[in-house]
Write a protein that holds these residues in place. Sequence first.
Motif, PDB file in Angstrom:
ATOM      1  N   ASP A  38       1.160  -1.365   0.411  1.00 41.98           N
ATOM      2  CA  ASP A  38      -0.193  -0.453   0.268  1.00 41.98           C
ATOM      3  C   ASP A  38       0.432   0.846  -0.031  1.00 41.98           C
ATOM      4  N   PHE A  39       1.470   1.153  -0.450  1.00 41.97           N
ATOM      5  CA  PHE A  39       3.437   2.353  -0.626  1.00 41.97           C
ATOM      6  C   PHE A  39       2.646   3.246  -1.722  1.00 41.97           C
ATOM      7  N   ASP A  40       2.449   4.714  -1.626  1.00 41.77           N
ATOM      8  CA  ASP A  40       1.633   5.085  -2.724  1.00 41.77           C
ATOM      9  C   ASP A  40       2.909   5.996  -3.219  1.00 41.77           C
ATOM     10  N   LEU A  41       3.870   5.791  -4.195  1.00 41.15           N
ATOM     11  CA  LEU A  41       4.959   6.711  -4.502  1.00 41.15           C
ATOM     12  C   LEU A  41       5.297   8.041  -4.549  1.00 41.15           C
ATOM     13  N   ARG A  42       4.399   8.441  -5.193  1.00 41.31           N
ATOM     14  CA  ARG A  42       3.292   9.634  -5.675  1.00 41.31           C
ATOM     15  C   ARG A  42       3.134  10.589  -4.231  1.00 41.31           C
ATOM     16  N   ALA A  43       2.868   9.963  -3.015  1.00 40.43           N
ATOM     17  CA  ALA A  43       2.759  10.544  -2.016  1.00 40.43           C
ATOM     18  C   ALA A  43       3.639  11.134  -1.656  1.00 40.43           C
ATOM     19  N   HIS A  44       4.626  10.036  -1.381  1.00 38.03           N
ATOM     20  CA  HIS A  44       5.673  10.052  -0.164  1.00 38.03           C
ATOM     21  C   HIS A  44       7.180  10.323  -0.712  1.00 38.03           C
ATOM     22  N   VAL A  45       6.852  10.340  -2.229  1.00 34.54           N
ATOM     23  CA  VAL A  45       8.814  10.732  -2.743  1.00 34.54           C
ATOM     24  C   VAL A  45       8.332  11.627  -4.001  1.00 34.54           C
ATOM     25  N   PRO A  46       9.231  12.421  -3.608  1.00 32.32           N
ATOM     26  CA  PRO A  46       9.087  14.086  -4.858  1.00 32.32           C
ATOM     27  C   PRO A  46       9.992  13.219  -6.214  1.00 32.32           C
ATOM     28  N   SER A  47       8.338  14.431  -7.392  1.00 28.48           N
ATOM     29  CA  SER A  47       9.121  13.689  -8.275  1.00 28.48           C
ATOM     30  C   SER A  47      10.148  13.661  -9.379  1.00 28.48           C
ATOM     31  N   ARG A  48      11.139  14.045  -8.577  1.00 28.50           N
ATOM     32  CA  ARG A  48      12.299  14.282  -9.252  1.00 28.50           C
ATOM     33  C   ARG A  48      13.452  13.557  -8.508  1.00 28.50           C
ATOM     34  N   LEU A  49      12.917  12.583  -7.218  1.00 34.21           N
ATOM     35  CA  LEU A  49      13.249  11.456  -7.011  1.00 34.21           C
ATOM     36  C   LEU A  49      13.155  10.001  -7.373  1.00 34.21           C
ATOM     37  N   ARG A  50      11.945  10.322  -7.425  1.00 39.71           N
ATOM     38  CA  ARG A  50      11.507   8.749  -8.619  1.00 39.71           C
ATOM     39  C   ARG A  50      12.438   8.372  -9.129  1.00 39.71           C
ATOM     40  N   PRO A  51      12.629   8.849 -10.312  1.00 39.89           N
ATOM     41  CA  PRO A  51      13.432   8.095 -11.342  1.00 39.89           C
ATOM     42  C   PRO A  51      15.043   7.869 -11.316  1.00 39.89           C
ATOM     43  N   GLN A  52      15.352   8.080  -9.795  1.00 39.45           N
ATOM     44  CA  GLN A  52      16.837   8.228  -9.839  1.00 39.45           C
ATOM     45  C   GLN A  52      16.678   7.271  -7.938  1.00 39.45           C
ATOM     46  N   THR A  53      15.452   6.050  -8.043  1.00 39.09           N
ATOM     47  CA  THR A  53      15.722   5.994  -6.381  1.00 39.09           C
ATOM     48  C   THR A  53      15.513   3.979  -6.405  1.00 39.09           C
ATOM     49  N   ASP A  54      16.040   3.375  -6.061  1.00 40.41           N
ATOM     50  CA  ASP A  54      15.445   2.183  -6.342  1.00 40.41           C
ATOM     51  C   ASP A  54      14.146   2.242  -4.768  1.00 40.41           C
ATOM     52  N   ARG A  55      13.520   1.143  -4.796  1.00 43.59           N
ATOM     53  CA  ARG A  55      12.406   0.849  -4.335  1.00 43.59           C
ATOM     54  C   ARG A  55      12.807   1.009  -2.332  1.00 43.59           C
ATOM     55  N   SER A  56      13.670   0.563  -2.088  1.00 39.78           N
ATOM     56  CA  SER A  56      15.111   0.387  -0.765  1.00 39.78           C
ATOM     57  C   SER A  56      14.868   1.759  -0.268  1.00 39.78           C
ATOM     58  N   THR A  57      15.201   2.832  -1.321  1.00 41.44           N
ATOM     59  CA  THR A  57      15.382   4.618  -0.889  1.00 41.44           C
ATOM     60  C   THR A  57      14.230   5.100  -1.029  1.00 41.44           C
ATOM     61  N   GLN A  58      13.518   5.103  -1.643  1.00 42.26           N
ATOM     62  CA  GLN A  58      11.832   4.665  -1.686  1.00 42.26           C
ATOM     63  C   GLN A  58      11.087   4.867  -0.158  1.00 42.26           C
ATOM     64  N   PHE A  59      11.347   3.638  -0.029  1.00 41.08           N
ATOM     65  CA  PHE A  59      10.446   3.817   1.668  1.00 41.08           C
ATOM     66  C   PHE A  59      11.516   4.459   2.947  1.00 41.08           C
ATOM     67  N   ALA A  60      13.459   4.004   2.749  1.00 42.70           N
ATOM     68  CA  ALA A  60      13.920   5.222   3.367  1.00 42.70           C
ATOM     69  C   ALA A  60      13.934   6.443   3.289  1.00 42.70           C
ATOM     70  N   LEU A  61      13.128   7.186   2.604  1.00 44.53           N
ATOM     71  CA  LEU A  61      12.934   8.626   2.054  1.00 44.53           C
ATOM     72  C   LEU A  61      12.339   8.686   2.667  1.00 44.53           C
ATOM     73  N   ALA A  62      10.560   7.503   3.105  1.00 40.45           N
ATOM     74  CA  ALA A  62       9.475   8.106   3.280  1.00 40.45           C
ATOM     75  C   ALA A  62       9.129   7.591   5.009  1.00 40.45           C
ATOM     76  N   ALA A  63      10.089   6.355   5.460  1.00 32.74           N
ATOM     77  CA  ALA A  63      10.679   6.339   7.074  1.00 32.74           C
ATOM     78  C   ALA A  63      10.825   7.623   7.493  1.00 32.74           C
ATOM     79  N   ALA A  64      11.474   7.835   6.677  1.00 34.26           N
ATOM     80  CA  ALA A  64      12.948  10.006   7.698  1.00 34.26           C
ATOM     81  C   ALA A  64      12.172  10.385   7.903  1.00 34.26           C
ATOM     82  N   ALA A  65      11.787  11.202   6.709  1.00 36.05           N
ATOM     83  CA  ALA A  65      10.708  12.280   6.664  1.00 36.05           C
ATOM     84  C   ALA A  65       9.725  12.050   7.768  1.00 36.05           C
TER      85      ALA A  65
END
Length: 405
Positions: A52-79
Amino acid sequence: MIVVTGAGAVAPNGLGVDAYWKAVVDGRSGLGRLSRFDVSRYPVTVGGEVSDFDLRAHVPSRLRPQTDRSTQFALAAAAWALEDAGIDPAELGAYDAGVITANGCGGFEFGQHELQKLWSEGPHRVSAYQSFAWFYAVNTGQISIRHGLRGHGSVVVTEQAGGLDALGAACRQLRGGTLRVALTGGVDAPLSPWGLTAQIPNGLLSEESDPDRCYLPFDRAASGYVPGEGGAFLVLEEASAARERGVRAPYGEIAGYAATFDPAPGSGRPPALARAIGNALFEAGLGPRDIGVVVADAQGTPELDALEAAAITEVFGPKGVPVAVPKATTGRLYSGGAPLDVLAALLMIREGVIPAAANVTDVPEEYDVDVVAGAGRTLPIRAALIVARGAGGFNSALVVRGSSM
């Protein structure tokens, strides 16, 4: 005194601290047949997916093409952890805050996609971001850049033990005065074709296809562990600094930490997990009777469960302490597993509840451990011990207790 002032969690059974904790208390598992790719040709078909992880809701658009799924999770949890702590990095000194992460798998999925492009479309189609998106240290860098955290930054790579080792390293930086705020924890996302393929050779994964029977730590029917994705980040501060910010009710205190390394196989020397537990208790200034619950590493294989049970019994005595297994609802998350267990332990202390280990029903008497199964328990808990082991011989133990702030 080091206190936890914020937390963020991404888990197969819940996004955010409250959702994750409710799922663990309710015994709601996040394990199921892997659905993000075709697993029909794999011996392992079940895992702990974050669905249920909504990438658009939790990761800025500029970071999506340059990050792996693990980094996307990390960015959300850290924020979420920074927000939970009430910290605006812009209000801190230039080098007051830093990031210390653990990583076990790197950016498996991102790397796989770029290799597919290389062989099917040619080198001109490989993303320039491949140069760092796969790297085990990338989460530290991406989090630091996003939030302007220019203090000490580092990464620990000790597989499942890494999450505790990252917290231990963060405590050292805070006690030494290098940092005022430490954002620390770990996340992994190894559920992709390449990621799963890399795990299968260890021979420890469960091939059971029933989600309710695939991962049974400390159970007589244990047949291996189930891999999962996700993890947690915590904000750590010296208690005095937290008080200056107006923090009155932190999650709790990091009271003690220790790590050991097992001797080489065939050496004749015993495993070193019990020594790590004893050293962590010593650093915390506590004895075995002060610990209200042990949050287990919970490998899920008979041999390694027996070794962990022996270490717990050596320190606490036969059935001397309740043993909790929140991982039974998520699977093993590699570097993300231990920080999530620390969060669960802090909430057990706060709520006075030890959740039952999901689906565990038959703990062998010879283990001599009091695994909380069937139903949870309500009781006051002063302090908790979290145990983690990483492949290759890494052992870590961390003690948390309620804060008197």
